[in-house]
Write an enzyme that holds these catalytic residues in place. Structure first.
Site, PDB file in Angstrom:
ATOM      1  CG  HIS A  67     -26.783  24.088  -0.294  1.00  0.00           C
ATOM      2  ND1 HIS A  67     -26.814  23.521  -1.202  1.00  0.00           N
ATOM      3  CD2 HIS A  67     -26.924  25.508  -0.783  1.00  0.00           C
ATOM      4  CE1 HIS A  67     -27.118  24.271  -2.513  1.00  0.00           C
ATOM      5  NE2 HIS A  67     -27.071  25.447  -2.126  1.00  0.00           N
ATOM      6  CB  CYS A  72      -0.811  -0.022   1.326  1.00  0.00           C
ATOM      7  SG  CYS A  72      -1.790   1.493   1.496  1.00  0.00           S
ATOM      8  N   GLY A  92      -9.869  -3.825 -14.575  1.00  0.00           N
ATOM      9  CA  GLY A  92     -10.252  -3.763 -13.056  1.00  0.00           C
ATOM     10  C   GLY A  92      -9.627  -2.722 -12.364  1.00  0.00           C
ATOM     11  CB  VAL A  93      -8.938  -1.337  -8.837  1.00  0.00           C
ATOM     12  CG1 VAL A  93      -9.086  -0.177  -8.294  1.00  0.00           C
ATOM     13  CG2 VAL A  93     -10.344  -2.436  -8.593  1.00  0.00           C
ATOM     14  CB  ILE A  98      -4.850 -10.467 -15.022  1.00  0.00           C
ATOM     15  CG1 ILE A  98      -3.755 -11.162 -14.457  1.00  0.00           C
ATOM     16  CG2 ILE A  98      -4.704  -9.811 -16.563  1.00  0.00           C
ATOM     17  CD1 ILE A  98      -3.518 -12.425 -15.126  1.00  0.00           C
TER      18      ILE A  98
HETATM   19  P1  FAD Z   1       0.899  -5.831   2.020  1.00  0.00           P
HETATM   20  O1  FAD Z   1       0.698  -4.405   2.011  1.00  0.00           O
HETATM   21  O2  FAD Z   1       1.151  -6.578   0.695  1.00  0.00           O
HETATM   22  O3  FAD Z   1       2.138  -6.045   2.948  1.00  0.00           O
HETATM   23  C1  FAD Z   1       2.713  -7.267   3.141  1.00  0.00           C
HETATM   24  C2  FAD Z   1       4.045  -7.099   3.694  1.00  0.00           C
HETATM   25  O4  FAD Z   1       4.716  -8.279   3.962  1.00  0.00           O
HETATM   26  C3  FAD Z   1       4.963  -6.516   2.605  1.00  0.00           C
HETATM   27  O5  FAD Z   1       5.900  -5.433   3.123  1.00  0.00           O
HETATM   28  C4  FAD Z   1       5.969  -7.665   2.312  1.00  0.00           C
HETATM   29  O6  FAD Z   1       7.496  -7.251   1.820  1.00  0.00           O
HETATM   30  C5  FAD Z   1       5.920  -8.392   3.638  1.00  0.00           C
HETATM   31  N1  FAD Z   1       6.461  -9.879   3.308  1.00  0.00           N
HETATM   32  C6  FAD Z   1       6.059 -10.546   2.525  1.00  0.00           C
HETATM   33  N2  FAD Z   1       6.164 -12.111   2.731  1.00  0.00           N
HETATM   34  C7  FAD Z   1       7.218 -11.761   3.929  1.00  0.00           C
HETATM   35  C8  FAD Z   1       8.038 -12.506   4.756  1.00  0.00           C
HETATM   36  N3  FAD Z   1       8.071 -13.949   4.505  1.00  0.00           N
HETATM   37  N4  FAD Z   1       8.883 -12.057   5.754  1.00  0.00           N
HETATM   38  C9  FAD Z   1       9.024 -10.758   5.902  1.00  0.00           C
HETATM   39  N5  FAD Z   1       8.024 -10.004   5.133  1.00  0.00           N
HETATM   40  C10 FAD Z   1       7.216 -10.404   4.543  1.00  0.00           C
HETATM   41  N6  FAD Z   1      -5.944  -0.777  -1.317  1.00  0.00           N
HETATM   42  C11 FAD Z   1      -6.882   0.291  -1.142  1.00  0.00           C
HETATM   43  O7  FAD Z   1      -7.683   0.035  -0.139  1.00  0.00           O
HETATM   44  N7  FAD Z   1      -6.917   1.492  -1.576  1.00  0.00           N
HETATM   45  C12 FAD Z   1      -6.255   1.758  -2.477  1.00  0.00           C
HETATM   46  O8  FAD Z   1      -6.099   2.860  -3.151  1.00  0.00           O
HETATM   47  C13 FAD Z   1      -5.314   0.840  -3.300  1.00  0.00           C
HETATM   48  N8  FAD Z   1      -4.513   0.919  -4.247  1.00  0.00           N
HETATM   49  C14 FAD Z   1      -3.763   0.166  -4.720  1.00  0.00           C
HETATM   50  C15 FAD Z   1      -2.759   0.313  -5.778  1.00  0.00           C
HETATM   51  C16 FAD Z   1      -2.075  -0.627  -6.240  1.00  0.00           C
HETATM   52  C17 FAD Z   1      -1.108  -0.461  -7.505  1.00  0.00           C
HETATM   53  C18 FAD Z   1      -1.957  -1.895  -5.654  1.00  0.00           C
HETATM   54  C19 FAD Z   1      -1.138  -3.025  -6.065  1.00  0.00           C
HETATM   55  C20 FAD Z   1      -2.674  -2.137  -4.630  1.00  0.00           C
HETATM   56  C21 FAD Z   1      -3.736  -1.161  -3.968  1.00  0.00           C
HETATM   57  N9  FAD Z   1      -4.265  -1.440  -2.875  1.00  0.00           N
HETATM   58  C22 FAD Z   1      -5.241  -0.384  -2.480  1.00  0.00           C
HETATM   59  C23 FAD Z   1      -4.540  -2.731  -2.168  1.00  0.00           C
HETATM   60  C24 FAD Z   1      -3.799  -2.762  -1.142  1.00  0.00           C
HETATM   61  O9  FAD Z   1      -2.388  -2.380  -1.143  1.00  0.00           O
HETATM   62  C25 FAD Z   1      -3.628  -3.984  -0.266  1.00  0.00           C
HETATM   63  O10 FAD Z   1      -4.805  -4.418  -0.152  1.00  0.00           O
HETATM   64  C26 FAD Z   1      -2.896  -3.930   1.019  1.00  0.00           C
HETATM   65  O11 FAD Z   1      -1.466  -3.425   0.825  1.00  0.00           O
HETATM   66  C27 FAD Z   1      -2.969  -5.268   1.925  1.00  0.00           C
HETATM   67  O12 FAD Z   1      -2.273  -5.047   3.087  1.00  0.00           O
HETATM   68  P2  FAD Z   1      -1.340  -6.329   3.728  1.00  0.00           P
HETATM   69  O13 FAD Z   1      -1.062  -5.783   4.838  1.00  0.00           O
HETATM   70  O14 FAD Z   1      -2.329  -7.468   3.642  1.00  0.00           O
HETATM   71  O15 FAD Z   1      -0.302  -6.648   2.740  1.00  0.00           O
HETATM   72  P1  NAI Z   2      -9.075  -6.701 -10.408  1.00  0.00           P
HETATM   73  O1  NAI Z   2      -9.592  -8.014  -9.940  1.00  0.00           O
HETATM   74  O2  NAI Z   2      -9.377  -5.409  -9.732  1.00  0.00           O
HETATM   75  O3  NAI Z   2      -9.148  -6.705 -11.955  1.00  0.00           O
HETATM   76  C1  NAI Z   2      -8.557  -7.776 -12.791  1.00  0.00           C
HETATM   77  C2  NAI Z   2      -9.126  -7.733 -14.284  1.00  0.00           C
HETATM   78  O4  NAI Z   2      -8.466  -8.462 -15.133  1.00  0.00           O
HETATM   79  C3  NAI Z   2     -10.481  -8.141 -14.135  1.00  0.00           C
HETATM   80  O5  NAI Z   2     -11.582  -7.207 -14.672  1.00  0.00           O
HETATM   81  C4  NAI Z   2     -10.656  -9.617 -14.654  1.00  0.00           C
HETATM   82  O6  NAI Z   2     -11.864 -10.062 -15.373  1.00  0.00           O
HETATM   83  C5  NAI Z   2      -9.490  -9.242 -15.638  1.00  0.00           C
HETATM   84  N1  NAI Z   2      -8.849 -10.305 -16.190  1.00  0.00           N
HETATM   85  C6  NAI Z   2      -8.336 -11.563 -15.499  1.00  0.00           C
HETATM   86  N2  NAI Z   2      -7.719 -12.277 -16.318  1.00  0.00           N
HETATM   87  C7  NAI Z   2      -7.656 -11.918 -17.473  1.00  0.00           C
HETATM   88  C8  NAI Z   2      -7.012 -12.117 -18.701  1.00  0.00           C
HETATM   89  N3  NAI Z   2      -6.284 -13.238 -18.802  1.00  0.00           N
HETATM   90  N4  NAI Z   2      -7.036 -11.314 -19.721  1.00  0.00           N
HETATM   91  C9  NAI Z   2      -7.785 -10.206 -19.466  1.00  0.00           C
HETATM   92  N5  NAI Z   2      -8.418  -9.812 -18.600  1.00  0.00           N
HETATM   93  C10 NAI Z   2      -8.238 -10.589 -17.384  1.00  0.00           C
HETATM   94  O7  NAI Z   2      -7.503  -6.808 -10.125  1.00  0.00           O
HETATM   95  P2  NAI Z   2      -6.252  -5.669 -10.553  1.00  0.00           P
HETATM   96  O8  NAI Z   2      -6.890  -4.517 -11.070  1.00  0.00           O
HETATM   97  O9  NAI Z   2      -4.844  -6.308 -10.886  1.00  0.00           O
HETATM   98  O10 NAI Z   2      -6.173  -5.407  -8.958  1.00  0.00           O
HETATM   99  C11 NAI Z   2      -5.701  -6.208  -7.874  1.00  0.00           C
HETATM  100  C12 NAI Z   2      -6.414  -5.964  -6.585  1.00  0.00           C
HETATM  101  O11 NAI Z   2      -5.537  -4.836  -5.961  1.00  0.00           O
HETATM  102  C13 NAI Z   2      -7.661  -5.193  -6.654  1.00  0.00           C
HETATM  103  O12 NAI Z   2      -8.643  -6.345  -6.679  1.00  0.00           O
HETATM  104  C14 NAI Z   2      -7.966  -4.486  -5.371  1.00  0.00           C
HETATM  105  O13 NAI Z   2      -8.335  -5.466  -4.273  1.00  0.00           O
HETATM  106  C15 NAI Z   2      -6.667  -3.938  -5.235  1.00  0.00           C
HETATM  107  N6  NAI Z   2      -6.306  -2.436  -5.585  1.00  0.00           N
HETATM  108  C16 NAI Z   2      -7.243  -1.730  -5.100  1.00  0.00           C
HETATM  109  C17 NAI Z   2      -7.349  -0.384  -5.319  1.00  0.00           C
HETATM  110  C18 NAI Z   2      -8.252   0.601  -4.799  1.00  0.00           C
HETATM  111  O14 NAI Z   2      -8.848   0.303  -3.747  1.00  0.00           O
HETATM  112  N7  NAI Z   2      -8.627   1.816  -5.329  1.00  0.00           N
HETATM  113  C19 NAI Z   2      -6.342   0.130  -6.399  1.00  0.00           C
HETATM  114  C20 NAI Z   2      -5.909  -0.816  -7.080  1.00  0.00           C
HETATM  115  C21 NAI Z   2      -5.661  -2.072  -6.605  1.00  0.00           C
END
Ligand code: FAD
Ligand code: NAI
Length: 469
Positions: free
Chosen positions: A448, A43, A184-185, A274
């Site tokens: 408002h 995150c 997706g997102v 994906i």
């Molecule tokens: P993570 O944040 O993935 O943290 C896991 C940690 O564990 C990492 O630091 C990793 O290095 C560590 N780790 C893993 N294995 C080991 C090990 N064996 N030993 C020691 N350390 C280890 N969610 C939202 O709610 N809002 C958003 O706007 C949003 N935007 C996103 C945008 C992108 C591009 C992406 C990829 C994700 C986004 N998400 C968003 C999703 C969000 O980032 C995750 O849901 C969230 O980070 C999950 O938290 P977590 O603590 O479960 O794991």
């Molecule tokens: P996603 O699950 O949101 O979307 C993946 C999309 O890829 C789906 O529409 C699916 O139908 C499609 N897909 C799957 N296989 C495919 C294939 N072979 N070819 C073409 N399309 C395919 O996953 P995404 O966007 O990778 O994000 C992962 C997760 O990260 C999200 O589910 C969300 O939980 C988290 N995230 C949250 C954000 C937020 O809260 N604003 C921002 C970014 C990520």
């Protein structure tokens, strides 16, 4: 001597760091094991924070180019300094990860850098980057190892030209042509960022709709808006492969049903988005016999207990939406439980937001889910074109929709497509936590002029009648 703690958390993302801080605040001794150089997980480092920073700055760039003139502000064509935009993004990340390090110190949380594994119940083995191994004892072990991008067979991510979200957050120049796999997102957020900065973006999606899981009406209208903004969609399509041809990439796309022949889309950068998969490798789950589900996520009960005593799991590594706030709330609830108090998460009321423009925010059930469950429901809607504040700011796209249970008026779902939807969804979540009705929302005075008046009007429409429509 072995270090010993009440709680050892593996992973310092939103799930792990919140669990650690809350456990310490409850008076427990806590350690965190993190393999990455910085705390904060996906995150803070390569997820929510950098993506929201780029979404904000790219939106300003687009506004300056396309909207300012209509407001009577003539600045000519703005120019992009991508290096500085990226520095601002990196600065936001650094400030946030430093904030977690500060909170660990403030709460006397011990931090171990290295790869954590469960050696046996009550023992965590930490392998540092230099290979040094140490063991720490823990009354409770919390697995919060998060998730990573799901790979697409045949499309190898190199984070240079074929990128995951991580590479897409740090491109050194604006690609002329970006192909995004997955509507997706991530696909829509990062596709929007690079389109605003000048890329031609094509989004290839396997299903016949964008944003599966979101309310269908919202996702259809959002798709029309994104298409008007310039995102090209190839729905019901599958990517068969990506090859390099004459210095550029070529993405082979066929119809999902395989009936129409494949065509090639040229690209400079390909973003694979994906979905994400849980990170569980090397943790020792198999050795200990910790159960996982059919999708490889660690199986837990309502108290986040795994199948092995003393081992718990939270966040992206367990079932449920992969969202930072869901992970945080699970971390806080588990900490309460470990401190002998009652803690829980209401998984029925977890908001979700797509930070495009307009934003898309949702909490509770969609119309499709209500129909599938056979629930009798009422719908109230209000368009932002009828909102005074939306007109004043030129952000009239979208609508708010409130779904209530027929007969009781209880709010079952709220879906908002519109500017500031990410902030407005919070009042719907509070209302639903209290089992509130549309009438409750309709009778609550809203300032408002605000965008949130549209949510109130949608509630009025579900309960009785809106005023301004
Ligand atoms: P993570 O944040 O993935 O943290 C896991 C940690 O564990 C990492 O630091 C990793 O290095 C560590 N780790 C893993 N294995 C080991 C090990 N064996 N030993 C020691 N350390 C280890 N969610 C939202 O709610 N809002 C958003 O706007 C949003 N935007 C996103 C945008 C992108 C591009 C992406 C990829 C994700 C986004 N998400 C968003 C999703 C969000 O980032 C995750 O849901 C969230 O980070 C999950 O938290 P977590 O603590 O479960 O794991
Ligand atoms: P996603 O699950 O949101 O979307 C993946 C999309 O890829 C789906 O529409 C699916 O139908 C499609 N897909 C799957 N296989 C495919 C294939 N072979 N070819 C073409 N399309 C395919 O996953 P995404 O966007 O990778 O994000 C992962 C997760 O990260 C999200 O589910 C969300 O939980 C988290 N995230 C949250 C954000 C937020 O809260 N604003 C921002 C970014 C990520």
């Amino acid at each position: 001597m072995t270090d010993a703690f009440d709680v050892v958390v593996i992973g310092s993302g939103p799930g792990g760091y919140v669990c650690a801080i809350r456990a310490a605040q409850h008076g427990l001794t806590v350690a965190v094991v993190e393999q990455a150089p910085t705390f904060g997980g996906t995150c803070l480092n390569v997820g929510c924070i950098p993506s929201k920073t780029l979404l904000h700055t790219s939106e300003l760039f687009e506004e300056a180019a396309k909207k300012f003139s209509g407001f009577g502000i003539e600045i000519g064509q703005p120019t992009l300094d991508l290096t500085r935009m990226m520095s601002h993004k990196n600065g936001a990340v650094e400030a946030n990860v430093a904030g977690v390090a500060y909170l660990f110190k403030k709460n006397a949380i011990a931090a171990f850098h290295g790869r954590g594994a469960i050696a046996s119940p009550g023992k965590v083995r930490v392998t540092a980057a230099d290979g040094a191994v140490r063991e720490i004892a823990a009354k409770a072990i919390v697995v919060a190892t998060g998730s990573e991008p799901a790979p697409l067979p045949g499309v190898a991510i190199d984070e240079q030209r074929i990128v995951s979200s991580t590479g897409a957050l740090s491109l050194s120049e604006v690609p002329k042509r970006l192909v995004v796999i997955g509507a997706g997102v991530i696909g829509l957020e990062l596709g929007s960022v690079w389109r605003r900065l000048g890329a031609e973006v094509t989004v290839v999606e396997y299903l016949d709709r964008i944003l599966p899981g979101m309310d269908g009406e919202v996702s259809r209208q959002a798709q029309r808006i994104f298409a008007r903004q310039g995102l090209a969609f190839r729905l019901s399509s599958k990517v068969e492969g990506v090859v390099e041809k004459g210095g550029a990439l070529e993405v082979t796309v066929a119809s999902a049903d395989g009936k129409t022949p494949a065509t090639a889309i040229p690209a400079d950068i390909v973003l694979v988005a994906i979905g994400r998969r849980p990170v569980t490798a090397g943790l020792g789950l198999e050795t200990l016999g910790i159960a996982t589900d059919s999708r490889g996520r660690i199986a837990v009960d309502a108290g986040f207990r795994t199948s092995v005593d003393g081992v718990y799991a939270i966040g992206d590594v367990i079932a449920g939406p992969m969202l930072a706030h869901k992970a945080e709330d699970e971390g806080a609830a588990l900490a309460e439980r470990l401190a002998g108090k009652a803690g829980g998460v209401n998984h029925a009321v977890i908001p979700s937001v797509v930070y495009t423009m307009p934003e898309i925010a949702s909490v509770g059930q969609t119309e499709e889910e209500l129909k599938a469950a056979g629930t009798a429901y009422r719908t109230g809607k209000f368009p932002f074109t009828a909102s005074g504040r939306a007109r004043a700011t030129g952000r009239t796209e979208g609508f708010a929709k409130v779904l209530t249970e027929e007969g009781t008026d209880r709010v079952l779902g709220v879906h908002i497509l519109g500017a500031n939807a990410s902030e407005m969804i919070a009042e719907a979540a509070v209302l639903m936590e209290f089992g509130g009705s549309a009438e409750d929302l309709a009778r609550t005075c809203h300032a408002h002029p605000t965008f949130s008046e549209a949510v109130r009007e949608a509630a009025m429409a579900a309960w009785w009648k809106p005023v301004h429509l």
